[in-house]
Design an enzyme around this catalytic site. Structure first.
Site, mmCIF file in Angstrom:
data_model
loop_
_atom_site.group_PDB
_atom_site.id
_atom_site.type_symbol
_atom_site.label_atom_id
_atom_site.label_comp_id
_atom_site.label_asym_id
_atom_site.label_seq_id
_atom_site.Cartn_x
_atom_site.Cartn_y
_atom_site.Cartn_z
ATOM 1 N N TYR A 53 0.831 -1.200 0.000
ATOM 2 C CA TYR A 53 0.000 0.000 0.000
ATOM 3 C C TYR A 53 0.872 1.260 0.000
ATOM 4 C CZ TYR A 53 -4.113 -2.877 1.123
ATOM 5 O OH TYR A 53 -5.122 -3.805 1.103
ATOM 6 N N GLY A 221 -16.677 -0.739 -4.206
ATOM 7 C CA GLY A 221 -16.092 0.434 -4.847
ATOM 8 C C GLY A 221 -16.997 1.655 -4.831
ATOM 9 N N GLY A 226 -24.934 4.657 -2.291
ATOM 10 C CA GLY A 226 -25.848 5.718 -2.740
ATOM 11 C C GLY A 226 -25.328 6.454 -3.954
#
Length: 331
Positions: A53, A221, A226
């Site tokens: 990361y 993702g 919403g």
């Protein structure tokens, strides 16, 4: 915050896992430290990261940010169940890995652990996870390397990530035959309302062998957060996996039906998707990767959310799972 055991272990972890993949690429160090402080204050004690990361030319940057946070003291390290991962090529993007500088050979595992410990500024990793299946290294070699690291006190537990069910079984059967190790105790996999294929083999294998399931991308993702409503209101537009999925009219219709359903129940889509995962058998807790403190607050509300049987049944109608294994694929 609510807590549970990690799989068959005695380790107690929070029902939400703080994902740190955005620390560095999208959230600067100060913002990342603020999110970790807020998570700890809220009772989240399970932090997940990976040696790769930071991405691009900055692989390892996320672990360094976490290490700098630990270095501030205040019992930060003592309160955190720390999980990181090994497998990836740590060379900058576009450059090939030097031989034995990736995957799960005993040599690379030893090297990768020491590098992660240095970046994280700690003397041990609580949960060391294989980020992917290594098709060239036998599990006998992998477990020999892990046993040595456990004896040295550098790692405590081992988990997998992105493993198919048969590899979970293979890894733990070989561990059992060798003795001296408890094998895999967790599996981190892609699992959410929209993507339920893990229910066919991965989750049954995890349950059979006593692994805690740690879903990544619980909102797929952003697709379950919403996304259509935000588009209509002029907010942030979908990108990545969410944007690709919304390009399919049938998939977009399902997401619209989902948003309409949770709105009818007076709920928020993202919080509902997280709460649904917390009802699933075998799930320890989903990984949430907030970029801001506000996103963390939304995730925290999901832990207290109780979904009615009526809503759970309706969610299954919008996003039907594959069904029980092996019936789902046998006939």
């Amino acid at each position: 915050m609510k807590y549970t055991q990690l799989g068959r272990t005695g380790l107690k972890v929070s029902r939400l896992v703080l994902g740190t993949m955005n620390f560095g690429p999208q959230t600067d160090e100060a913002g990342s430290h603020a999110i970790m402080d807020a998570a700890l204050d809220a009772g989240i004690n399970f932090f997940d990261t990976a040696n790769v990361y930071g991405w691009g030319d900055n692989k390892g940057r996320t672990e360094s940010i976490i290490g700098n946070w630990f270095a501030k003291g205040g019992e930060r390290r003592d309160k955190v169940v720390l999980a990181t991962k090994v497998y990836a090529n740590m060379a900058p993007d576009g450059q090939p890995a030097w031989p034995n500088h990736d995957k799960l050979s005993a040599l690379n595992i030893r090297r990768a652990v020491d590098a992660s410990l240095k970046r994280l500024q700690t003397d041990h990793i609580d949960l060391y996870q294989f980020h992917h299946v290594d098709r060239t290294t036998p599990f006998e070699e992998i477990w020999q390397a892990i046993d040595t690291l456990v004896q040295q006190g550098k790692i405590l537990y081992v988990g997998s990530s992105n493993f198919p069910g048969y590899k979970i079984a293979q890894a733990n059967e070989i561990a059992a035959r060798r003795g001296g190790t408890i094998g895999l105790v967790s599996e981190q996999c892609l699992y959410n309302l929209f993507e339920r294929r893990a229910e066919m083999e991965v989750i049954p294998a995890a349950e059979e062998y006593g692994l805690g399931v740690i879903p990544w991308s619980p909102l797929h993702g952003g697709l379950l957060g919403g996304v259509i409503k935000k588009e209509v209101q002029g907010g942030r537009r979908a990108s990545g996996r969410a944007a690709d999925t919304l390009g399919d009219p049938a998939a977009r219709a399902r997401i619209q039906a989902y948003e309409d359903l949770v709105d009818k129940h007076g709920l928020e889509p993202g919080e509902t998707a997280l709460a649904w995962l917390l009802t699933r058998p075998g799930v320890t807790g989903p990984i949430v990767g907030p970029r801001t403190a506000e996103q963390l607050d939304s995730a925290l509300r999901a832990v207290e959310l109780e979904l009615s049987e009526e809503l759970l049944a309706a969610l299954d109608e919008v996003f039907p799972g594959p069904g029980p294994s092996p019936e789902a694929f046998a006939w």
